[in-house]
Design a protein around this motif. Structure first.
Motif, PDB file in Angstrom:
ATOM      1  N   VAL B 188      35.684  47.654  52.657  1.00  0.00           N
ATOM      2  CA  VAL B 188      35.822  48.450  51.434  1.00  0.00           C
ATOM      3  C   VAL B 188      35.527  49.929  51.685  1.00  0.00           C
ATOM      4  O   VAL B 188      35.942  50.789  50.928  1.00  0.00           O
ATOM      5  N   SER B 359      34.343  42.022  49.425  1.00  0.00           N
ATOM      6  CA  SER B 359      34.241  42.643  48.101  1.00  0.00           C
ATOM      7  C   SER B 359      32.901  43.353  48.006  1.00  0.00           C
ATOM      8  O   SER B 359      31.890  42.849  48.475  1.00  0.00           O
ATOM      9  N   CYS B 360      32.912  44.538  47.398  1.00  0.00           N
ATOM     10  CA  CYS B 360      31.642  45.278  47.340  1.00  0.00           C
ATOM     11  C   CYS B 360      30.742  44.702  46.263  1.00  0.00           C
ATOM     12  O   CYS B 360      29.544  44.909  46.285  1.00  0.00           O
ATOM     13  N   GLY B 361      31.312  43.998  45.303  1.00  0.00           N
ATOM     14  CA  GLY B 361      30.486  43.387  44.263  1.00  0.00           C
ATOM     15  C   GLY B 361      30.376  44.215  43.011  1.00  0.00           C
ATOM     16  O   GLY B 361      29.658  43.866  42.089  1.00  0.00           O
ATOM     17  N   LYS B 362      31.102  45.309  42.956  1.00  0.00           N
ATOM     18  CA  LYS B 362      30.941  46.172  41.795  1.00  0.00           C
ATOM     19  C   LYS B 362      31.596  45.614  40.536  1.00  0.00           C
ATOM     20  O   LYS B 362      30.981  45.542  39.493  1.00  0.00           O
ATOM     21  N   CYS B 363      32.857  45.236  40.649  1.00  0.00           N
ATOM     22  CA  CYS B 363      33.522  44.867  39.401  1.00  0.00           C
ATOM     23  C   CYS B 363      33.708  43.351  39.285  1.00  0.00           C
ATOM     24  O   CYS B 363      33.895  42.644  40.261  1.00  0.00           O
ATOM     25  N   CYS B 366      36.934  41.115  40.793  1.00  0.00           N
ATOM     26  CA  CYS B 366      36.982  40.953  42.243  1.00  0.00           C
ATOM     27  C   CYS B 366      35.778  40.150  42.740  1.00  0.00           C
ATOM     28  O   CYS B 366      35.924  39.213  43.509  1.00  0.00           O
ATOM     29  N   SER B 404      40.964  44.657  38.541  1.00  0.00           N
ATOM     30  CA  SER B 404      39.984  45.163  39.502  1.00  0.00           C
ATOM     31  C   SER B 404      39.989  46.681  39.551  1.00  0.00           C
ATOM     32  O   SER B 404      40.981  47.334  39.263  1.00  0.00           O
ATOM     33  N   CYS B 406      39.273  48.751  42.334  1.00  0.00           N
ATOM     34  CA  CYS B 406      39.845  49.456  43.478  1.00  0.00           C
ATOM     35  C   CYS B 406      40.942  48.624  44.132  1.00  0.00           C
ATOM     36  O   CYS B 406      41.190  47.471  43.769  1.00  0.00           O
ATOM     37  N   GLY B 409      40.381  44.774  45.310  1.00  0.00           N
ATOM     38  CA  GLY B 409      40.564  43.715  44.328  1.00  0.00           C
ATOM     39  C   GLY B 409      41.990  43.643  43.818  1.00  0.00           C
ATOM     40  O   GLY B 409      42.536  42.558  43.616  1.00  0.00           O
TER      41      GLY B 409
HETATM   42  S1  SF4 Z   1      37.775  45.654  43.378  1.00  0.00           S
HETATM   43 FE1  SF4 Z   1      35.747  46.016  42.516  1.00  0.00          FE
HETATM   44  S2  SF4 Z   1      34.305  44.603  43.513  1.00  0.00           S
HETATM   45 FE2  SF4 Z   1      36.240  44.616  44.647  1.00  0.00          FE
HETATM   46  S3  SF4 Z   1      35.813  46.053  46.265  1.00  0.00           S
HETATM   47 FE3  SF4 Z   1      36.843  47.203  44.641  1.00  0.00          FE
HETATM   48  S4  SF4 Z   1      35.206  48.002  43.352  1.00  0.00           S
HETATM   49 FE4  SF4 Z   1      34.297  46.455  44.703  1.00  0.00          FE
END
Ligand code: SF4
Ligand SMILES: Cc1cc2nc3c(=O)[nH]c(=O)nc-3n(C[C@H](O)[C@H](O)[C@H](O)COP(=O)(O)O)c2cc1C
Ligand code: SF4
Ligand code: SF4
Ligand code: FES
Lengths: 119, 525, 350
Positions: B188, B359-363, B366, B404, B406, B409
């Motif tokens: 990511v 996945s970064c876990g933000k949203c 995703c 998502s 970014c 996702g």
């Molecule tokens: S889509 Fe959301 S959770 Fe997935 S990498 Fe991008 S910001 Fe992070």
């Protein structure tokens, strides 16, 4: 670099240096990650030792990946005035053969050859 | 001339090189990447000297626009336009960034360039810096590329020594410095906003766009970010002229593209072709076709964000727009070729597993959605899939794609969607018939049975079975407990009379018909 | 500038987001990670809306309005996708609404109702749970109920300036925690409770409120914090026995939803049995109750006596931060004009 002329002069200088080098025999070895992971470092050491033992004046150059990752390690032999020839999938033993057969005696090692590089 | 040179193919004769068009890679494999002089000897830094002494920033941008160059990092955004945005953004400080994170599994185009011709990237970045008005640049490179980092460091030092980086370059009054930032290798962090967060020392999490980096990028300053290969094309465009660059490729995708060929293909490696070359040419021409004379099944193009295309798409010319239309994308240029012995559900599962763990876990969509999709694919490949699962997969895929934050996702469902589009029958075979057509999914492999007409009761198979599911006494007919057999196949080669066969064969060969009938009788009974 | 949301023609100013304009006009767009005090995070994705001419939905909390924009906030496809989002959150959530102290005041529950989530279609594994963190006197942290809206993390960093909490791991394993998982008491947490106020779910809960009452049984009363002159507005949540169960604030207040630890967690004295309600006078080492008249007379007499006998400089006054500015002014005026001394001070200076 202060001016265009300075760059142009440097370019001429290094080009003639490279042309000079072409008057000598050259070994060119692929030293990208693909080459190194296939054993290029060992090949390089073997080539250098072999050259030293045989007291051969040869320029050893390193280069990056030419794309044929499948055939690494790759070594090119370029004799003055002759076509550059690429060898691939080399073992340390094979590399020594390149020196004794091609470099010293001018015979292309057919079983190891990949291709020749016409200008 | 060496005595025995005839009959040796020249590079131009090799399938691998025949239809390549090496532009960005022109120096790779020819010059010593650790020598700035080698680079200069092959016209290196001539483009920079031209730009700094003869061209205004806007003229440089116009030239790049004119060339039609589109970003090689995946999205294919027109580079000149992006530079224009950064140029137009007001700010006393701007940055130019090179994205060398190369996180796609199976991709190594950028590594080849960075290791083989680092100065071309430096030159492209300095030109870009001049064009947008940046005096500082960053190269964000994954730490797993130590050799590339070493060569970049060497290149930067050499360029500084020669005054190609630093103050008043070519007496033009333009100053530029470059720094390397080694990233810890999260996929990511290749996403531009995540990458900039990472340079700033923050957690590598993407942020919503707008604001776009051109207006508010690194440390909130106008910034421009391009991929390695994009930068490598810049000196060529300036040197040779936009017009000659535009002659290559197609109307909307000019120039060339480097692909990393991997998978079940004869020649793996790095190949650069003109845009518009067909997939067939790349796979069967350059790639030399499928290994071991097997059948082609699919090609995954564009890495984990791309899609799997079947043979009916082989004649698709490769350019940004037709790939998207076909449900894949150019991505950074990874090409993974799969043969008849691949399972498309398993392939989708592999890529989804990759993105979900990256996945970064933000949203929410995703972070949670990719995990649920993975669980469904795990179920299907383990033979526990339900018919509703395909509907669920589609629902999830659509939401994850649309919602998502970014690109990770947004594109994560692509491998699933494209395999569902072209290989739905394979999904159904797993779910409805408990079969894996590619013969990959362990739980679904047909077990073995013993042909009672042939068995001599030698007990070899009993000894061979690692999980002890063969019953029988010496010189009596042996039997494999079909329920428990896990299809490992260990017994098959041990049988001296070839009495052990895989169950899926029996219906295809008349000599096994007696086994089939027996099977059916059992069912009826 | 003019734009249209759900068919309504609305006025907006440049720089406003779609969500802000909608809220100003009473249009309720679901949101979980939005707070007017924060930079938009865009994490929960609940606020997605459709814009005419734009292919994919965009998040209302991050998208600025533009003139002539036509926005729809509750189309069938948006509803469907929001439902999926709620299901995804619930699939990784400890759904115990029957006994959860947040029930009735929980946004996740509200949205599950709004989008008719009856059964979660995507059950599966849950993020590893490391136990309820009960590491301070004021609130508990329960990761099983956290939906990762990141409000707590962002408020603590952007508003409170402490950054006591942050994320560990990534992807599905992401969790909110402290550095090295240390107890909050051992790090820089100020116990302002901002994170607790804003948590949309039951992941952060005031200990005082646990097992006390359902949210809908609580009476709400607005008051000003008695502790200091800043005058934060507080909302008291009072149960049927007139006990304060918890103190909350909201972002419309002058204090924009913030208080210090005393306002948020220190108001339990109000219900204390030991609280003084009448003046006491000490005689022969023992206190006795007195009337306000008697007590004040006694104080006045003694102040006068000391001033006359030893001069005003024999006295000094120290006033309390619980007083208002006006009261503090009066105090120093009284000391200077009536007592004749400049020896005045205030506890906030200590
Ligand atoms: S889509 Fe959301 S959770 Fe997935 S990498 Fe991008 S910001 Fe992070
Ligand atoms: C999850 C994700 C990973 C990415 N990884 C890379 C990468 O490794 N290298 C890269 O150049 N671009 C990557 N990108 C694309 C960048 O965000 C960005 O678009 C690109 O660097 C822009 O350069 P270009 O215009 O020259 O293509 C990635 C995007 C996403 C969404
Ligand atoms: S109580 Fe205040 S300081 Fe402590 S973690 Fe919450 S927001 Fe941060
Ligand atoms: S604890 Fe509450 S405020 Fe913090 S991220 Fe979780 S749900 Fe949001
Ligand atoms: S409120 Fe907009 S994404 Fe969470």
């Amino acid at each position: 670099m202060r001016s265009v002329a300075e760059l142009d002069n440097l370019q001429k200088e290094v080009q003639s240096k490279l042309e000079k080098q072409a008057e000598q025999a050259q070994l060119i070895i692929g030293m990208g990650t693909c080459g190194i992971s296939a054993g290029a470092k060992d090949i390089l050491t073997a080539l250098e030792t072999e050259l030293e033992e045989r007291e051969l004046e040869v320029i050893v150059k390193k280069t990056g990946c030419i794309g044929l990752c499948e055939k690494e390690p790759l070594v090119d032999v370029k004799l003055p005035g002759e076509t550059r020839v690429t060898y691939g999938n080399l073992s340390v033993e094979d590399a020594r053969r390149l020196i004794s057969e091609h470099l010293e005696n001018g015979n292309i090692v057919r079983d190891l050859v990949v291709a020749k590089m016409e200008e | 001339m060496a005595t025995n040179e005839e009959n040796i193919p020249s590079y131009q004769d090799l399938d691998f090189y025949k239809s390549q068009r090496r532009l960005a890679l022109a120096n790779c494999g020819f010059i010593d990447p650790e020598s700035i002089e080698d680079y200069i000897a092959s016209d290196g830094y001539q483009a920079l000297s031209k730009v700094l002494t003869e061209m205004k920033p806007q003229e440089v941008i116009d030239e790049v626009k004119e060339s039609g160059l589109r970003g090689r990092g995946g999205g294919g955004f027109p580079t000149g336009m992006k530079w224009q945005f950064a140029y137009d953004a007001s700010g006393d400080k701007k940055y130019i960034i090179c994205n060398a994170d190369e996180g796609d599994p199976g991709a190594f185009m950028d590594r080849g360039l960075l290791e083989g011709d680092p100065h071309s990237i430096l030159e492209g970045m300095i030109i870009g810096g001049y064009a947008i008005g940046a005096d500082e640049g960053y190269i964000y490179i994954r730490a797993e590329y130590p050799l590339a980092i070493k060569r970049l460091e060497k290149a930067i030092t050499a360029a500084e020594e020669k005054g190609l980086l630093g103050e008043d370059i070519f007496g033009s009054g333009f100053n530029f410095k470059l720094q390397i930032k080694a990233g810890a290798g999260a996929f990511v962090c290749g996403e531009e906003t995540g990458l900039m967060a990472s340079i700033e020392g923050e957690r590598g999490m993407p942020t919503p766009r707008p604001p776009f980096p051109a207006n508010k990028g690194l440390w909130d300053k106008p910034s421009n970010i391009n991929n390695v290969e994009t930068f490598a094309n810049i000196p060529i465009i300036i040197r040779e002229g936009a017009a000659s660059f535009k002659e290559l490729g197609t109307e909307d995708s000019s120039g060339t593209k480097v692909f990393a060929l991997t998978g079940m293909i004869e020649n793996t490696g790095l190949a650069e072709v003109e845009m518009g070359t067909t997939m067939r040419e790349i796979i069967f021409g350059i790639g030399g076709g499928i290994q071991d004379d097997k059948e082609f099944k699919a090609v995954q193009i564009g890495g984990p964000s791309g899609g799997c295309l079947p043979d009916e798409k082989l004649d698709l010319p490769i350019d940004y727009d037709s790939l998207i239309e076909a449900g894949a994308m150019m991505g950074s240029g990874g090409l993974v070729v799969m043969d008849e012995n691949s399972c498309m559900v398993d392939v989708a599962r592999f890529f989804l597993n990759f993105v979900q763990s990256e996945s970064c876990g933000k949203c929410t969509p995703c972070r949670e959605g990719t995990r649920r999709m993975l669980e469904i694919l795990n179920r299907i490949t383990q033979g526990e899939g339900e018919e509703e699962d395909l509907e669920l997969l589609r629902t999830l895929a659509e939401s994850v794609k649309k919602l998502s934050l970014c690109g990770l996702g947004k594109t994560a469902p692509n491998p699933v969607l494209s395999t569902l589009r072209y290989f739905e029958d394979e999904y159904e075979a797993h779910i409805k018939n408990d079969e894996c057509p590619g013969g990959v999914c362990q739980n679904l492999l047909p077990g073995y049975i013993i042909d009672y007409e042939k068995c001599i009761g030698c007990t070899y198979c009993i000894d061979a079975c690692p999980i002890d599911v063969v019953d029988g006494r010496l010189e009596e007919i042996h039997e494999i407990n079909e329920e428990d057999c896990n299809a490992c196949g260990a017994c098959e080669p041990e049988c001296p009379v070839d009495a052990i066969i895989q169950k899926n064969y029996i219906e295809h060969f008349p000599q096994y018909r007696h086994l089939l009938e027996e099977d059916e009788e059992e069912v009826e009974a | 500038m003019k734009l249209t949301i759900n068919g309504e023609k609305l006025e907006a100013t440049e720089g406003q987001t779609i969500l802000e304009v909608a809220q100003e006009n009473g249009i309720d767009i679901p949101n979980l990670c939005y707070s007017p005090e924060l930079k938009p995070e865009g994490a929960c994705r609940m606020c997605v809306v459709d814009i005419e001419g734009v292919a994919d939905p965009v998040t209302a909390c991050t998208t600025e309005v533009s003139a002539g924009m036509v926005v729809e906030t509750e189309t069938p496809s948006l509803k469907k996708m929001r439902k999926v989002l709620v299901e995804l959150m619930l699939a990784n959530h400890d759904v115990e609404c029957l006994t959860c102290d947040k029930a009735g005041d929980c946004k996740l529950q509200d949205y599950a109702y709004r989008y008719s989530v009856k059964k979660v279609r995507f059950e599966g594994e849950k993020t590893e749970f490391k136990g309820i963190k009960d590491d301070n006197p004021f609130f508990i942290r329960d990761n099983r109920k956290c939906i990762l809206c990141y409000k707590c993390v962002n408020l603590c960093k952007q508003v409170q300036g402490e950054a006591s909490i942050n994320l560990e791991n990534r992807g599905f394993d992401t969790r909110v925690t402290t550095a090295f998982d240390l107890p909050l008491e051992e790090i820089n947490c100020q116990f302002c409770g901002l994170c607790v106020n804003e948590c949309p779910t039951g992941a952060l809960m005031e200990k005082s409120a646990l097992r006390k009452a359902r949210n809908w049984e609580l009476k709400k009363g607005s008051t000003i914090c008695p502790y200091c002159g800043v005058g934060c507005e507080l909302e008291l949540n009072i149960d049927e026995n007139d006990q304060i169960v918890k103190v909350t604030t909201n972002s419309d207040n002058v204090n924009r939803g913030q208080t210090c630890v005393k306002g948020k967690f220190g108001l339990d004295f109000v219900n204390s049995e030991e609280r003084l309600t009448k003046p006491l006078i000490k005689e022969e080492g023992r206190f006795r109750e007195a009337s306000w008249e008697e007590a004040l007379d006694k104080v006045a007499d003694n102040f006068g006596r000391i001033r006359d006998e030893f001069g005003g400089d024999a006295t000094a006054a120290l006033s309390s931060a619980k007083c208002t500015n006006e009261e503090n002014y009066l105090m120093q005026k009284f000391m200077r004009a009536v007592m004749g001394t400049n020896s005045v001070d205030h506890c906030a200076r200590l």
